[in-house]
Enzyme design. Structure first.
Site: not given
Length: 355
Positions: A55, A217
């Site tokens: 991320h 995700h």
């Protein structure tokens, strides 16, 4: 799969080695993994966050003055382990307590809770605050309640400034709850990301499809939807944010005096005409800045129509999902205190102003 990596088992380690060389002002630990500020200033509440890698720049890119004191990266899309959080907490504690900022994913929550208990056993005042801003789902395979996504970046900035201003652990925890109660996010994917260990995209989308309400995700969203154009999709995303009614949040709070977890419940705040907001239009990794500005243009128009004023904004890649083509929108309803803290100086690898 074509990626600028060597062996899939070494992706996070080599990423951290690169961060250490690029940012000598940071202390990068490789066993266990964590990143912390190398130079401590005055004693203050220590702010730590973390989560699975993939991320970036969240979270390691936000370690520095005015934001995080430490970040704990897990393997790709995998929660960091309690020993990472525990050792990082020991290292950054200056005697004023430690606040963990936790995105609402089951593995993250459980492991951070374990670290809280371990630090408490060492006599360190500690607390955990939950971020759960994704309005797409109230429950998923990974969470109990809403997922924690890009509002975490805004929380890290505001809370980081609060710690520099000398807020106590209790004051920081209350502020974190207020930020969580006022944050709303939603994301869409134009294409899936490729996790290195898997070697292929996590799901398939037709050329004319998007995943509406995607998780960071690659978790499923609200629906598969036809792709039309930027304005139409942005309007649909903002409709989810506007229509999101206040709901009851129940989270676990650590009682330092009793040495036990206790449940707290409260209702999130609505978004109404006359409110002031910070807006984050965020690339999920593969969306160029030119397209993000096209999205922000429509977001600003729609907020103005609702009588809501954008006071500050971020447009760029701040909370990504590897190479996913997609975008998320975060709206944080701010008060004067939050806005003042937002404007305080910050100096990190990924966010810097006023220094």
């Amino acid at each position: 799969m074509k990626k600028m990596i060597n062996h899939v088992d070494n992706v996070v380690r080599e990423q951290l080695e690169g961060i250490a060389k690029a940012h000598p002002e940071l202390q990068v630990n490789l066993d266990p993994f964590y990143i912390r500020r190398k130079i401590r200033g005055k004693p203050k509440v220590a702010l730590i966050s973390g989560g699975g890698s993939g991320h970036e720049p969240m979270h390691g890119g936000y370690v520095g003055y005015g934001m995080l004191d430490g970040a704990c990266p897990g393997e790709m899309f995998t929660s960091p382990t309690p020993d990472q959080m525990y050792e990082c907490g020991q290292q950054v504690n200056s005697g004023k307590g430690v606040l963990f900022l936790v995105k609402n994913y089951t593995g993250d929550v459980l492991n951070f809770e374990t670290a809280v208990e371990l630090l408490h056993g060492d006599g360190i005042k500690v607390q955990a605050a939950l971020i759960d801003d994704d309005v797409a789902v109230k429950d998923s395979l990974y969470t109990a309640g809403r997922r924690g996504v890009a509002a975490t970046v805004l929380a890290e900035k505001i809370l980081g400034a609060a710690t520099e201003e000398g807020y106590t652990l209790e004051q920081c925890t209350k502020l974190a709850k207020r930020i969580a109660n006022r944050s709303r996010s939603i994301g869409i994917a134009l294409s899936a990301c490729t996790v290195p260990a898997v070697g292929k995209p996590g799901f398939d989308l037709a050329d004319n499809e998007i995943e509406f309400g995607i998780g960071i995700h690659g978790e499923p969203g609200i629906r598969r939807a036809p792709f039309t154009d930027s304005d139409t999709v942005t309007t649909e995303m903002m409709a989810e944010i506007f229509d999101n009614a206040p709901y009851q949040r129940t989270v676990r709070h650590w009682n330092n005096d009793a040495g036990e977890w206790q449940e707290e419940s409260w209702t999130t705040e609505s978004l109404d005409r006359g409110d002031k907001v910070i807006v984050l239009v965020n690339s999920l990794g593969g969306t160029p800045l030119s397209e993000l500005y096209c999205v922000f243009r429509k977001v600003a128009e729609l907020l103005e129509q609702q009588g809501i004023t954008i006071k500050r904004n971020l447009v760029g890649a701040y909370c990504t999902s590897l190479d996913m083509q997609g975008v998320s929108i975060t709206v944080l309803n701010v008060d004067d205190e939050m806005l003042s803290l937002w404007d305080r100086p910050v100096n990190t690898p990924a966010l810097r102003w006023g220094c």
